[in-house]
Design an enzyme around this catalytic site. Structure first.
Site, PDB file in Angstrom:
ATOM      1  N   ASP A 252       0.813  -1.205   0.000  1.00  0.00           N
ATOM      2  CA  ASP A 252       0.000   0.000   0.000  1.00  0.00           C
ATOM      3  C   ASP A 252       0.852   1.262   0.000  1.00  0.00           C
ATOM      4  O   ASP A 252       1.798   1.401   0.800  1.00  0.00           O
ATOM      5  CB  ASP A 252      -0.901  -0.004   1.255  1.00  0.00           C
ATOM      6  CG  ASP A 252      -1.751   1.236   1.359  1.00  0.00           C
ATOM      7  OD1 ASP A 252      -2.663   1.388   0.533  1.00  0.00           O
ATOM      8  OD2 ASP A 252      -1.499   2.061   2.268  1.00  0.00           O
ATOM      9  N   GLU A 285       1.433  -0.211  -4.952  1.00  0.00           N
ATOM     10  CA  GLU A 285       0.655   1.005  -5.164  1.00  0.00           C
ATOM     11  C   GLU A 285       1.631   2.149  -4.993  1.00  0.00           C
ATOM     12  O   GLU A 285       2.250   2.291  -3.932  1.00  0.00           O
ATOM     13  CB  GLU A 285      -0.490   1.154  -4.153  1.00  0.00           C
ATOM     14  CG  GLU A 285      -1.296   2.425  -4.426  1.00  0.00           C
ATOM     15  CD  GLU A 285      -2.221   2.814  -3.288  1.00  0.00           C
ATOM     16  OE1 GLU A 285      -3.220   3.493  -3.560  1.00  0.00           O
ATOM     17  OE2 GLU A 285      -1.951   2.454  -2.129  1.00  0.00           O
TER      18      GLU A 285
END
Length: 570
Positions: A252, A285
């Site tokens: 993330d 990401e």
């Protein structure tokens, strides 16, 4: 030897370690047993062995007023403020013991939230239908322990411990085992850029875990350059891949980590820890669109927000917030996205005060990009959590779905997409008292800049993240046209499996062109030498499509609004 967390040395003996450089003394407390002083070693590491086995509850006493859970706890009893639990990592008996994974080219991923599906056991019950549909992987939003009993997942504070409200460590292993038995890969979203606000005690004894000089949207940056901190995340990632047998990890918001050396070292360490006999996939990401990280020895792919953002503009006409970066000439930007991967490859980004964003990506294979029409962020970060089924023209959304599922880029769905769900997916937490008030009011302030919520009365309608009803509303219920959507997904995924995937390895873009106000034709030279062509029109007027002699798939009349065509020339 692992540095963090308890290690079972025998059935009735375990070793405990804690990095507490800010403390001179730490005591191991055992539920129902006598406390044991821990020996202080080099660089603030404390350690001790104790005659305990799996199931033992323990914590660390820092002083008379403060006892804390193990930051590398493998399980909790009573929440993130209470006792940690010793587990036996070898206790679970795997049924799909010979599973080695699937090649990345075969990935069709559905992102799911474990809590809204009823925990690990609830997710397991959904797997047969997904496998039958043609999904080949599920991606779990973060599952590690957080404050309260419900959470989006990005407020975790104990990265090694599955959330109690979802189930036990063995329940999670059983979910993964069942998925493997059905031929499904399982990926996990991990958060290494920050900790949540409720239950994070690291600052009380290891201030060097954070870099006070570097800010992130969630507070001080994690100091990944510190050896103990680097080891914490390396061991966490390796645990998920080896002990739990996840097939891959999605990291993330690594742009908030801000350390490329750490990212590259971590990828190398994990690939070495897994070995060459398994298909294990690492996905980023990264708002920076850093193409340099996307190499076979580092990361397989990146979530491509650019694809979602430009498709959202074309489907809905919305241009506020980060969609402003895609408001001008969106169809040209879509063509670049299909042809080269990233849209922003070093150009100035209006949403980033004109600063350059991204690096050239046209040399990368299409499988280096994970594309999606929506995900937890893009729905949940809306004030009311609306899905595209409520925002877009149905014919255009069907065409966009065909583009997503037949493109050589790796497709990602969000739970409920395949059934045309119209349920919102809202931001939800389970905080208490002042923290609950701060989260609720902060959420409403966040949307004050939008015209629709400029009026305070309008902001009051934004759901309270801490209300249980907000969580309940976020369960993905089938939409009124569920059967039609499911049939469309099944047909497209069968075509992908039969006609696209066998040709996908070695595929390269050979260009994309604008053929109308909202229309694009894109082509790829596939691995077998054939040419895949996709044509889509998201405008309100008809355009001229190339003649389709032997179509693979067609929606609508060629070139009409909401039309799509796919064909392969050999």
């Amino acid at each position: 030897m692992t540095l963090w967390g308890p290690t079972l040395l025998a059935a009735d003996r375990a070793r405990f370690r804690l990095w507490a450089p800010d403390r001179e003394a730490v005591t191991l407390e055992i539920d129902g047993g006598a406390p044991v002083a821990m020996a202080r070693g080099a660089d603030g590491w404390f350690g001790v062995e104790a005659a305990v086995g799996a199931g033992t509850r323990y914590r660390f006493r820092l002083d008379a007023d403060l006892a804390v859970p193990d930051p590398a706890s493998r399980a909790q009893a009573g929440g993130v403020h209470e006792w940690s639990v010793v587990t036996d990592p070898e206790a679970y008996v795997w049924q799909a013991a010979d599973w080695r994974g699937r090649p990345w080219e075969e990935a069709v991923i559905q992102e799911v939230h474990v809590g809204t599906l009823g925990g690990f056991a609830g997710v397991a019950e959904t797997l047969p239908a997904l496998a039958e549909l043609g999904v080949t992987a599920i991606e779990l939003m973060p599952v590690n322990a957080f404050g309260g009993t419900r959470n989006w997942g990005y407020d975790g504070v104990l990265p090694f411990a599955p959330a109690e409200s979802y189930g036990t460590p063995d329940d999670l292993k059983a979910l993964i085992d069942r998925a493997h038995g059905l031929g499904l890969m399982v990926f996990l979203d991990v958060v290494y850029n920050h900790f949540g606000p409720d239950g994070n005690y690291l600052g009380a004894y290891a201030s060097r875990f954070f870099d006070a000089e570097v800010d992130t949207p969630w507070g001080g940056a994690v100091a990944v350059e510190t050896p103990a901190v680097h080891a914490f995340f390396r061991e966490n990632a390796a645990m998920w891949l080896n002990e739990y047998r996840f097939d891959g990890l999605r990291f993330d918001a690594v742009h908030a980590i801000g350390n490329e050396v750490f990212l590259d070292q971590l990828a190398g360490e994990l690939r070495a820890a897994v070995g060459p006999d398994r298909h294990v996939h690492l996905v980023l990401e990264n708002e920076h669109n850093d193409a340099d990280r996307l190499t076979p020895d580092r990361y397989d792919a990146q979530w491509n927000d650019d694809f979602h953002n430009v498709m959202h503009v074309l489907l809905t006409g919305e241009t506020s917030g980060y969609y402003a970066d895609f408001a001008e000439r969106p169809v040209e930007r879509l063509a670049r996205c299909l042809g080269e991967g990233f849209i922003y490859q070093g150009e100035g980004s209006p949403n980033h005060a004109g600063k350059p964003r991204g690096k050239p990506s046209g040399h990368l294979p299409p499988t280096a990009f994970v594309s999606f029409l929506q995900n937890h962020d893009q729905i949940g970060n809306r004030a009311m959590g609306e899905r595209l089924t409520l925002l877009a023209d149905p014919a255009k959304l069907r065409a966009a779905t065909a583009l997503l599922l037949l493109s050589p880029q790796i497709p990602l769905l969000f739970m409920g997409d395949e059934e045309g769900s119209e349920s919102p997916f809202l931001f939800f937490t389970d905080f208490q008292d002042d923290l609950a008030d701060a989260v609720r009011e902060g959420r409403r302030r966040e949307f004050a800049q939008f015209a629709a919520f400029a009026d305070p009365a309008a902001r009051e309608r934004i759901p309270d993240p801490n209300a249980e009803t907000t969580f309940v509303q976020s369960r993905a219920l089938p939409g009124p046209a569920a059967a039609e959507w499911r049939a469309l997904y099944a047909r497209l995924l069968a075509l992908r499996r039969e006609a696209i995937v066998p040709r996908l390895k070695g595929a390269r873009s050979i260009g994309a062109e604008v053929v109308g106000e909202g229309a694009v034709v894109a082509r790829w030279r596939m691995g077998d030498g054939g040419t895949l062509t996709l044509a889509i029109n998201l405008a309100d007027a008809s355009v001229g499509f190339p003649e389709i002699a032997d179509p693979l798939f067609v929606l609508g009349e060629a070139g009409a609004p909401g039309s799509f065509g796919a064909w392969i020339e050999r």
